[in-house]
Design a protein around this motif. Structure first.
Motif, PDB file in Angstrom:
ATOM      1  N   VAL A 202       1.292  -1.303   0.173  1.00  0.00           N
ATOM      2  CA  VAL A 202       0.152   0.209   0.118  1.00  0.00           C
ATOM      3  C   VAL A 202       0.461   1.080   0.254  1.00  0.00           C
ATOM      4  N   VAL A 203       0.622   2.252  -0.971  1.00  0.00           N
ATOM      5  CA  VAL A 203       1.556   3.321  -0.712  1.00  0.00           C
ATOM      6  C   VAL A 203       0.585   4.468  -0.734  1.00  0.00           C
ATOM      7  N   PRO A 204       0.669   5.582   0.292  1.00  0.00           N
ATOM      8  CA  PRO A 204      -0.590   5.932   1.012  1.00  0.00           C
ATOM      9  C   PRO A 204      -0.408   7.061   0.422  1.00  0.00           C
ATOM     10  N   GLU A 205      -1.007   8.082  -0.105  1.00  0.00           N
ATOM     11  CA  GLU A 205      -0.833   9.785  -1.008  1.00  0.00           C
ATOM     12  C   GLU A 205      -1.551  10.696  -0.560  1.00  0.00           C
ATOM     13  N   PHE A 206      -0.328  11.470   0.839  1.00  0.00           N
ATOM     14  CA  PHE A 206      -0.494  12.599   1.023  1.00  0.00           C
ATOM     15  C   PHE A 206      -0.011  13.569   0.532  1.00  0.00           C
ATOM     16  N   ASP A 207      -1.203  14.492  -0.883  1.00  0.00           N
ATOM     17  CA  ASP A 207      -0.967  15.625  -1.296  1.00  0.00           C
ATOM     18  C   ASP A 207      -0.800  16.898  -1.604  1.00  0.00           C
ATOM     19  N   MET A 208       0.653  16.853  -1.391  1.00  0.00           N
ATOM     20  CA  MET A 208       1.107  18.688  -1.524  1.00  0.00           C
ATOM     21  C   MET A 208       2.064  18.447  -2.483  1.00  0.00           C
ATOM     22  N   PRO A 209       2.582  20.011  -2.412  1.00  0.00           N
ATOM     23  CA  PRO A 209       2.331  21.249  -1.750  1.00  0.00           C
ATOM     24  C   PRO A 209       0.767  22.140  -2.330  1.00  0.00           C
ATOM     25  N   GLY A 210       0.410  21.697  -3.518  1.00  0.00           N
ATOM     26  CA  GLY A 210      -1.110  21.609  -3.857  1.00  0.00           C
ATOM     27  C   GLY A 210      -1.852  20.993  -3.798  1.00  0.00           C
ATOM     28  N   HIS A 211      -3.799  21.185  -4.502  1.00  0.00           N
ATOM     29  CA  HIS A 211      -4.386  19.973  -3.951  1.00  0.00           C
ATOM     30  C   HIS A 211      -4.810  20.317  -2.575  1.00  0.00           C
ATOM     31  N   ALA A 212      -4.016  21.437  -1.868  1.00  0.00           N
ATOM     32  CA  ALA A 212      -4.579  21.348   0.180  1.00  0.00           C
ATOM     33  C   ALA A 212      -5.784  21.563   0.111  1.00  0.00           C
ATOM     34  N   THR A 213      -6.817  22.064  -0.091  1.00  0.00           N
ATOM     35  CA  THR A 213      -7.805  22.832   0.008  1.00  0.00           C
ATOM     36  C   THR A 213      -8.411  21.795   1.470  1.00  0.00           C
ATOM     37  N   ALA A 214      -8.619  20.777   1.137  1.00  0.00           N
ATOM     38  CA  ALA A 214      -9.421  20.470   2.672  1.00  0.00           C
ATOM     39  C   ALA A 214      -8.493  20.602   3.968  1.00  0.00           C
ATOM     40  N   VAL A 215      -7.387  20.405   3.855  1.00  0.00           N
ATOM     41  CA  VAL A 215      -6.448  20.671   4.933  1.00  0.00           C
ATOM     42  C   VAL A 215      -6.210  22.545   5.054  1.00  0.00           C
ATOM     43  N   CYS A 216      -5.952  22.971   4.114  1.00  0.00           N
ATOM     44  CA  CYS A 216      -6.097  24.750   4.870  1.00  0.00           C
ATOM     45  C   CYS A 216      -7.585  25.204   5.238  1.00  0.00           C
ATOM     46  N   ARG A 217      -8.554  24.326   4.489  1.00  0.00           N
ATOM     47  CA  ARG A 217      -9.980  25.202   4.923  1.00  0.00           C
ATOM     48  C   ARG A 217     -10.462  24.908   6.384  1.00  0.00           C
ATOM     49  N   SER A 218      -9.644  23.534   6.547  1.00  0.00           N
ATOM     50  CA  SER A 218      -9.499  23.106   8.198  1.00  0.00           C
ATOM     51  C   SER A 218      -8.761  23.738   9.239  1.00  0.00           C
ATOM     52  N   TYR A 219      -7.384  24.001   8.310  1.00  0.00           N
ATOM     53  CA  TYR A 219      -6.398  24.887   9.395  1.00  0.00           C
ATOM     54  C   TYR A 219      -5.978  25.774   8.464  1.00  0.00           C
ATOM     55  N   PRO A 220      -6.780  26.931   8.241  1.00  0.00           N
ATOM     56  CA  PRO A 220      -6.030  28.270   7.238  1.00  0.00           C
ATOM     57  C   PRO A 220      -4.658  29.077   7.490  1.00  0.00           C
ATOM     58  N   GLU A 221      -4.317  28.639   9.245  1.00  0.00           N
ATOM     59  CA  GLU A 221      -2.765  29.225   9.635  1.00  0.00           C
ATOM     60  C   GLU A 221      -2.034  29.006   8.501  1.00  0.00           C
ATOM     61  N   ILE A 222      -2.124  28.108   7.598  1.00  0.00           N
ATOM     62  CA  ILE A 222      -1.289  27.370   7.132  1.00  0.00           C
ATOM     63  C   ILE A 222      -1.376  27.329   5.738  1.00  0.00           C
ATOM     64  N   SER A 223      -1.784  27.587   5.465  1.00  0.00           N
ATOM     65  CA  SER A 223      -3.078  28.525   3.636  1.00  0.00           C
ATOM     66  C   SER A 223      -2.350  28.915   2.970  1.00  0.00           C
ATOM     67  N   GLY A 224      -2.112  28.933   1.041  1.00  0.00           N
ATOM     68  CA  GLY A 224      -0.956  29.517   1.284  1.00  0.00           C
ATOM     69  C   GLY A 224      -2.172  31.176   0.270  1.00  0.00           C
ATOM     70  N   GLY A 225      -3.553  30.518   0.416  1.00  0.00           N
ATOM     71  CA  GLY A 225      -4.405  31.640   0.145  1.00  0.00           C
ATOM     72  C   GLY A 225      -4.951  31.561  -1.070  1.00  0.00           C
ATOM     73  N   GLY A 226      -4.975  32.389  -2.466  1.00  0.00           N
ATOM     74  CA  GLY A 226      -5.163  32.122  -3.273  1.00  0.00           C
ATOM     75  C   GLY A 226      -6.827  33.242  -3.365  1.00  0.00           C
ATOM     76  N   GLU A 227      -8.005  32.913  -4.707  1.00  0.00           N
ATOM     77  CA  GLU A 227      -8.278  33.364  -4.303  1.00  0.00           C
ATOM     78  C   GLU A 227      -9.613  32.600  -5.104  1.00  0.00           C
ATOM     79  N   GLY A 228     -10.988  32.433  -5.399  1.00  0.00           N
ATOM     80  CA  GLY A 228     -11.824  31.957  -6.073  1.00  0.00           C
ATOM     81  C   GLY A 228     -11.865  30.371  -5.827  1.00  0.00           C
ATOM     82  N   LYS A 229     -11.685  29.859  -6.413  1.00  0.00           N
ATOM     83  CA  LYS A 229     -11.277  28.409  -6.774  1.00  0.00           C
ATOM     84  C   LYS A 229     -10.420  27.896  -5.788  1.00  0.00           C
ATOM     85  N   TRP A 230      -9.299  28.374  -6.041  1.00  0.00           N
ATOM     86  CA  TRP A 230      -8.005  28.400  -5.988  1.00  0.00           C
ATOM     87  C   TRP A 230      -7.775  28.850  -4.410  1.00  0.00           C
TER      88      TRP A 230
END
Length: 254
Positions: A202-230
């Motif tokens: 089994v090779v589990p995937e933890f997607d980064m540095p992009g595709h991190a919306t689910a993480v960053c909406r949980s912990y916005p203090e580590i979000s890179g920002g962005g606008e709209g759908k980004w």
């Protein structure tokens, strides 16, 4: 004609049939895989004896099958080769009560034979994943690439960061407000062990540095920002908290 996927390097029918089914008995080397093999065997049909012989002249994952008049002998250098030999016999059986008498020699053409399942966008239950692993084993695939995080949802329990599953696990590809779905650490261990019994890594995937919306909406203090759908699409690359978070998550997963 024999129908085995992937097609063996060598397969020759010798005429006649040999019994095969629920009453088949395993004996010889590689006894530790017998219980898992029984789970794949037909639930009906006759029986014979499959004798497993360790042959160190064969390569890793390689096997040779010789079907006699009443018994079958499997030669393999390791457990995976012996396991794959029986997967070929089960494919060859296709629900019949007997097998054509054959001689088969085979080994993988590729070391990495993988399948990727995206459980971030589309959540799959533990039982469904086990069925997929069974099909992978039958086809002699050996790497399960498990996509567990993306914009749509975070799917693995991290005890140090509970918001990943209370908030980050909410939503999927079709419905961003769908109830939270994720795998507990015990369920992850269960699937990893189930896969290992079937000679699948089994090779589990933890997607980064992009595709991190689910993480960053949980912990916005580590979000890179962005606008709209980004918005929240990436981790913030210039904050020490970001690297602390990533390190802590990886430590807990490993």
């Amino acid at each position: 004609m024999t129908h085995i996927i992937p097609k063996p390097l060598y397969c020759n029918t010798t005429g006649g049939t040999v019994p095969f089914g629920a009453e088949t008995v395993f004996s010889g080397d590689f006894e530790e895989i017998f219980q898992v093999l029984r789970e794949f065997m037909p639930k009906t049909g006759g029986g014979n004896k499959i004798l497993f012989v360790k042959d160190t002249f064969l390569e890793k994952e390689e096997y040779r099958i010789e079907c006699g008049e009443n018994d079958i002998t499997v030669f393999a250098a390791d457990k995976s080769g012996a396991f794959y030999a029986v997967m070929s016999l089960i494919q060859l059986n296709m629900g019949r009560k007997s097998l054509p008498r054959v001689i088969i020699s085979d080994k993988p053409r590729f070391y990495h034979r993988g399948f990727m399942l995206d459980c971030s966008r589309h959540f799959w239950t533990v039982e469904k994943i086990k069925k997929i692993l069974d099909f992978m084993a039958l086809l002699k695939m050996n790497v399960f690439h498990w996509h567990l995080s993306d914009d749509q949802g975070w799917r693995i329990e991290i005890k140090r960061y509970p918001k990943l599953t209370t908030e980050g696990a909410v939503g999927n590809w079709h419905d961003p407000k769908a109830p939270a779905t994720f795998y507990t650490q015990e369920e992850i261990k269960e699937i990893v062990a189930y896969a290992a019994d079937r000679h699948i890594m089994v090779v589990p995937e933890f997607d980064m540095p992009g595709h991190a919306t689910a993480v960053c909406r949980s912990y916005p203090e580590i979000s890179g920002g962005g606008e709209g759908k980004w918005q929240h699409f990436t981790f913030h690359p210039c904050k020490e908290e970001t690297f602390e978070f990533i390190s802590n998550v990886l430590d807990e997963i490993v």
